[in-house]
Design a protein around this motif. Structure first.
Motif, PDB file in Angstrom:
ATOM      1  N   LEU A 180       2.239  28.551   7.797  1.00 26.25           N
ATOM      2  CA  LEU A 180       0.978  28.314   8.499  1.00 26.25           C
ATOM      3  C   LEU A 180       0.535  26.857   8.378  1.00 26.25           C
ATOM      4  O   LEU A 180       0.012  26.273   9.338  1.00 26.25           O
ATOM      5  N   LEU A 181       0.748  26.257   7.218  1.00 22.38           N
ATOM      6  CA  LEU A 181       0.374  24.857   7.013  1.00 22.38           C
ATOM      7  C   LEU A 181       1.197  23.934   7.904  1.00 22.38           C
ATOM      8  O   LEU A 181       0.650  23.011   8.531  1.00 22.38           O
ATOM      9  N   ILE A 182       2.488  24.172   7.992  1.00 24.59           N
ATOM     10  CA  ILE A 182       3.342  23.359   8.864  1.00 24.59           C
ATOM     11  C   ILE A 182       2.920  23.532  10.316  1.00 24.59           C
ATOM     12  O   ILE A 182       2.843  22.564  11.077  1.00 24.59           O
ATOM     13  N   GLY A 183       2.617  24.753  10.727  1.00 22.92           N
ATOM     14  CA  GLY A 183       2.144  24.985  12.094  1.00 22.92           C
ATOM     15  C   GLY A 183       0.840  24.268  12.374  1.00 22.92           C
ATOM     16  O   GLY A 183       0.658  23.679  13.443  1.00 22.92           O
ATOM     17  N   ALA A 184      -0.084  24.280  11.415  1.00 19.14           N
ATOM     18  CA  ALA A 184      -1.378  23.611  11.603  1.00 19.14           C
ATOM     19  C   ALA A 184      -1.203  22.111  11.716  1.00 19.14           C
ATOM     20  O   ALA A 184      -1.799  21.467  12.591  1.00 19.14           O
ATOM     21  N   ILE A 185      -0.379  21.530  10.857  1.00 26.51           N
ATOM     22  CA  ILE A 185      -0.156  20.082  10.894  1.00 26.51           C
ATOM     23  C   ILE A 185       0.548  19.680  12.183  1.00 26.51           C
ATOM     24  O   ILE A 185       0.162  18.706  12.835  1.00 26.51           O
ATOM     25  N   ALA A 186       1.564  20.427  12.574  1.00 28.14           N
ATOM     26  CA  ALA A 186       2.298  20.111  13.799  1.00 28.14           C
ATOM     27  C   ALA A 186       1.402  20.237  15.030  1.00 28.14           C
ATOM     28  O   ALA A 186       1.439  19.385  15.925  1.00 28.14           O
TER      29      ALA A 186
ATOM     30  N   LEU B 222      -8.461  24.899  14.155  1.00 27.41           N
ATOM     31  CA  LEU B 222      -7.445  25.267  13.169  1.00 27.41           C
ATOM     32  C   LEU B 222      -6.527  26.376  13.661  1.00 27.41           C
ATOM     33  O   LEU B 222      -5.300  26.245  13.617  1.00 27.41           O
ATOM     34  N   LEU B 223      -7.088  27.472  14.146  1.00 25.45           N
ATOM     35  CA  LEU B 223      -6.268  28.594  14.597  1.00 25.45           C
ATOM     36  C   LEU B 223      -5.408  28.204  15.796  1.00 25.45           C
ATOM     37  O   LEU B 223      -4.224  28.540  15.862  1.00 25.45           O
ATOM     38  N   GLY B 224      -5.979  27.478  16.724  1.00 26.81           N
ATOM     39  CA  GLY B 224      -5.224  27.020  17.896  1.00 26.81           C
ATOM     40  C   GLY B 224      -4.104  26.081  17.513  1.00 26.81           C
ATOM     41  O   GLY B 224      -2.998  26.167  18.064  1.00 26.81           O
ATOM     42  N   ASN B 225      -4.365  25.178  16.552  1.00 26.21           N
ATOM     43  CA  ASN B 225      -3.325  24.267  16.092  1.00 26.21           C
ATOM     44  C   ASN B 225      -2.173  25.014  15.432  1.00 26.21           C
ATOM     45  O   ASN B 225      -1.013  24.671  15.631  1.00 26.21           O
ATOM     46  N   ILE B 226      -2.497  26.038  14.656  1.00 27.64           N
ATOM     47  CA  ILE B 226      -1.455  26.835  14.019  1.00 27.64           C
ATOM     48  C   ILE B 226      -0.587  27.507  15.079  1.00 27.64           C
ATOM     49  O   ILE B 226       0.640  27.482  15.008  1.00 27.64           O
ATOM     50  N   ILE B 227      -1.220  28.090  16.078  1.00 26.58           N
ATOM     51  CA  ILE B 227      -0.476  28.785  17.130  1.00 26.58           C
ATOM     52  C   ILE B 227       0.383  27.807  17.923  1.00 26.58           C
ATOM     53  O   ILE B 227       1.565  28.072  18.180  1.00 26.58           O
ATOM     54  N   VAL B 228      -0.195  26.656  18.293  1.00 24.72           N
ATOM     55  CA  VAL B 228       0.564  25.651  19.038  1.00 24.72           C
ATOM     56  C   VAL B 228       1.739  25.140  18.204  1.00 24.72           C
ATOM     57  O   VAL B 228       2.851  24.967  18.710  1.00 24.72           O
TER      58      VAL B 228
ATOM     59  N   ILE C 196       3.360  26.700  15.726  1.00 21.09           N
ATOM     60  CA  ILE C 196       4.384  27.742  15.559  1.00 21.09           C
ATOM     61  C   ILE C 196       5.177  27.922  16.853  1.00 21.09           C
ATOM     62  O   ILE C 196       6.410  27.991  16.825  1.00 21.09           O
ATOM     63  N   ILE C 197       4.491  27.979  17.973  1.00 27.53           N
ATOM     64  CA  ILE C 197       5.203  28.089  19.255  1.00 27.53           C
ATOM     65  C   ILE C 197       6.048  26.837  19.490  1.00 27.53           C
ATOM     66  O   ILE C 197       7.177  26.914  19.982  1.00 27.53           O
ATOM     67  N   GLY C 198       5.514  25.678  19.111  1.00 23.37           N
ATOM     68  CA  GLY C 198       6.268  24.435  19.233  1.00 23.37           C
ATOM     69  C   GLY C 198       7.537  24.439  18.408  1.00 23.37           C
ATOM     70  O   GLY C 198       8.571  23.922  18.835  1.00 23.37           O
ATOM     71  N   ALA C 199       7.484  25.030  17.227  1.00 28.37           N
ATOM     72  CA  ALA C 199       8.680  25.130  16.389  1.00 28.37           C
ATOM     73  C   ALA C 199       9.743  25.982  17.071  1.00 28.37           C
ATOM     74  O   ALA C 199      10.936  25.657  17.022  1.00 28.37           O
ATOM     75  N   PHE C 200       9.322  27.067  17.715  1.00 26.62           N
ATOM     76  CA  PHE C 200      10.275  27.902  18.442  1.00 26.62           C
ATOM     77  C   PHE C 200      10.851  27.152  19.642  1.00 26.62           C
ATOM     78  O   PHE C 200      12.052  27.231  19.916  1.00 26.62           O
ATOM     79  N   VAL C 201      10.012  26.425  20.369  1.00 27.53           N
ATOM     80  CA  VAL C 201      10.475  25.639  21.519  1.00 27.53           C
ATOM     81  C   VAL C 201      11.506  24.614  21.058  1.00 27.53           C
ATOM     82  O   VAL C 201      12.579  24.477  21.653  1.00 27.53           O
ATOM     83  N   ALA C 202      11.180  23.881  20.002  1.00 25.29           N
ATOM     84  CA  ALA C 202      12.108  22.874  19.488  1.00 25.29           C
ATOM     85  C   ALA C 202      13.380  23.519  18.954  1.00 25.29           C
ATOM     86  O   ALA C 202      14.452  22.916  19.031  1.00 25.29           O
ATOM     87  N   GLY C 203      13.272  24.724  18.428  1.00 18.53           N
ATOM     88  CA  GLY C 203      14.447  25.429  17.940  1.00 18.53           C
ATOM     89  C   GLY C 203      15.452  25.739  19.039  1.00 18.53           C
ATOM     90  O   GLY C 203      16.651  25.876  18.777  1.00 18.53           O
TER      91      GLY C 203
ATOM     92  N   GLY D  63       8.394  19.976  19.288  1.00 25.54           N
ATOM     93  CA  GLY D  63       8.287  21.152  20.148  1.00 25.54           C
ATOM     94  C   GLY D  63       6.880  21.371  20.666  1.00 25.54           C
ATOM     95  O   GLY D  63       6.678  21.723  21.831  1.00 25.54           O
ATOM     96  N   ALA D  64       5.865  21.125  19.814  1.00 32.09           N
ATOM     97  CA  ALA D  64       4.475  21.296  20.246  1.00 32.09           C
ATOM     98  C   ALA D  64       4.092  20.252  21.288  1.00 32.09           C
ATOM     99  O   ALA D  64       3.352  20.559  22.225  1.00 32.09           O
ATOM    100  N   VAL D  65       4.597  19.029  21.135  1.00 32.48           N
ATOM    101  CA  VAL D  65       4.330  17.986  22.146  1.00 32.48           C
ATOM    102  C   VAL D  65       4.951  18.398  23.468  1.00 32.48           C
ATOM    103  O   VAL D  65       4.311  18.260  24.528  1.00 32.48           O
TER     104      VAL D  65
END
Length: 84
Positions: A10-16, A31-37, A39-46, A70-72
């Motif tokens: 969750l911390l990595i998702g929030a920072i990203a 905060l919640l939106g940043n976490i979601i963005v 986490i989804i960004g990590a999947f996109v980049a994956g 991925g989030a960008v």
């Protein structure tokens, strides 16, 4: 997955998500939106980065950079779709 792993996830998702919101101007989700963005960004980049042959180092910093890229990409696509 232990509680420590979940908190780091969750911390990595929030920072990203926060970094991506700074890079792609006009986006701020809280905060919640940043976490979601993030986490989804990590999947996109994956999916995108290995297809392009790009590898990023391991560890927490590598994970943050990976998820931020991925989030960008995600926010850039959202920005284009919103304009259309």
């Amino acid at each position: 997955m232990g509680i420590e792993s979940l908190l780091i996830f969750l911390l990595i998702g929030a920072i990203a998500g926060w970094l991506a919101g700074l890079i792609v101007s006009g986006f701020g989700f809280g905060l919640l939106g940043n976490i979601i963005v993030g986490i989804i960004g990590a999947f996109v980049a994956g999916f995108v980065l290995p297809a392009l042959g790009i590898q990023i180092g391991g560890g927490i910093l590598g994970s943050i950079i990976h998820a931020t890229i991925g989030a960008v990409l995600l926010l850039f696509v959202v920005k284009i779709v919103k304009k259309a």
